[in-house]
Design an enzyme around this catalytic site. Sequence first.
Site, PDB file in Angstrom:
ATOM      1  N   ASN A 243       0.837  -1.192   0.000  1.00 13.67           N
ATOM      2  CA  ASN A 243       0.000   0.000   0.000  1.00 13.67           C
ATOM      3  C   ASN A 243       0.880   1.253   0.000  1.00 13.67           C
ATOM      4  O   ASN A 243       1.943   1.274   0.618  1.00 13.67           O
ATOM      5  CB  ASN A 243      -0.891   0.010   1.255  1.00 13.67           C
ATOM      6  CG  ASN A 243      -1.849   1.184   1.285  1.00 13.67           C
ATOM      7  OD1 ASN A 243      -2.482   1.507   0.277  1.00 13.67           O
ATOM      8  ND2 ASN A 243      -1.966   1.844   2.425  1.00 13.67           N
TER       9      ASN A 243
ATOM     10  N   HIS B 237       0.981   5.199   1.097  1.00 19.62           N
ATOM     11  CA  HIS B 237       0.259   6.066   2.034  1.00 19.62           C
ATOM     12  C   HIS B 237       0.953   7.429   2.161  1.00 19.62           C
ATOM     13  O   HIS B 237       2.173   7.485   2.329  1.00 19.62           O
ATOM     14  CB  HIS B 237       0.158   5.401   3.413  1.00 19.62           C
ATOM     15  CG  HIS B 237      -0.685   6.203   4.341  1.00 19.62           C
ATOM     16  ND1 HIS B 237      -2.057   6.211   4.283  1.00 19.62           N
ATOM     17  CD2 HIS B 237      -0.339   7.084   5.307  1.00 19.62           C
ATOM     18  CE1 HIS B 237      -2.524   7.051   5.177  1.00 19.62           C
ATOM     19  NE2 HIS B 237      -1.503   7.593   5.823  1.00 19.62           N
TER      20      HIS B 237
HETATM   21  C1  GAR Z   1      -2.190   9.282  -3.097  1.00 19.09           C
HETATM   22  O1  GAR Z   1      -1.781  10.482  -2.480  1.00 19.09           O
HETATM   23  C2  GAR Z   1      -2.097   8.123  -2.130  1.00 19.09           C
HETATM   24  O2  GAR Z   1      -1.002   8.203  -1.275  1.00 19.09           O
HETATM   25  C3  GAR Z   1      -3.396   8.278  -1.388  1.00 19.09           C
HETATM   26  O3  GAR Z   1      -4.333   8.556  -2.403  1.00 19.09           O
HETATM   27  C4  GAR Z   1      -3.684   9.329  -3.410  1.00 19.09           C
HETATM   28  C5  GAR Z   1      -4.004   8.758  -4.771  1.00 19.09           C
HETATM   29  O4  GAR Z   1      -3.532   9.593  -5.798  1.00 19.09           O
HETATM   30  N1  GAR Z   1      -3.749   7.074  -0.655  1.00 19.09           N
HETATM   31  C6  GAR Z   1      -4.289   7.099   0.562  1.00 19.09           C
HETATM   32  O5  GAR Z   1      -4.560   8.120   1.162  1.00 19.09           O
HETATM   33  C7  GAR Z   1      -4.523   5.718   1.164  1.00 19.09           C
HETATM   34  N2  GAR Z   1      -4.884   5.832   2.541  1.00 19.09           N
HETATM   35  P1  GAR Z   1      -3.554   9.094  -7.314  1.00 19.09           P
HETATM   36  O6  GAR Z   1      -4.952   8.516  -7.580  1.00 19.09           O
HETATM   37  O7  GAR Z   1      -3.297  10.313  -8.133  1.00 19.09           O
HETATM   38  O8  GAR Z   1      -2.496   8.059  -7.474  1.00 19.09           O
END
Ligand code: GAR
Length: 209
Positions: free
Chosen positions: A109, A111
Amino acid sequence: MYRIAVMVSGNGSNLQALIDNVHRNARVDAQIVMVICSKDDAPALERARAADIRAEVVTLESRGGDRQRRDGEVVRLLRLVAPDLVVMAGWMSIVTPVLLDAFPDKVINLHPSLLPAFPGMNSIADSLDWGAKVTGVTVHLAEETVDGGPPILQEPVPILPDDTLETLAERMHGVEHRILTRAVTLFAQGRVHRDPTRLRRMIVNDGGS
Ligand code: GAR
């Protein structure tokens, strides 16, 4: 050929980084074999299709809000492509042991914080609201505890006095794209293992190549 599945929910900029830097990189013997998306209108789906990668939508709503049933369908689809690694890259839904037990030590994952600080779904905003001076990015093994598995790579990101959610998020995404690419490449090269003597620890043989 190392086989990667990617789970997404939204924009998919991290999926795009994996498409550009791993999937299309002749120096890495790896391929993205499936994208699973939790939303039927996510831009990430278009990114997968534009790269000719099989994309499947599995929403929680379509399984009556039952996460175990949803994960059962995710596992059924993933087994069709026999992934070596399952990457949750912006997958914004809690997963259950139905998924984790089907692919032990193979689900990772991404994060947007230095875990264990700021777990959850709004970590970038939470770090700003808390007045933190430093946050960062973590790639970790997924476990049943949300954002709880052992870290594989972590990188700090300073929070600047003038940062807004937008400016901080932009800098965070740049770091995410780089370290997620690095982590997946290291897995594909067989350079990530659990420490046999301390199971919470991941041994990462990051020789810099
Ligand atoms: C990213 O910032 C990732 O770290 C976060 O969602 C975003 C997705 O961006 N994930 C979380 O917060 C998981 N808890 P993307 O769709 O542009 O890759």
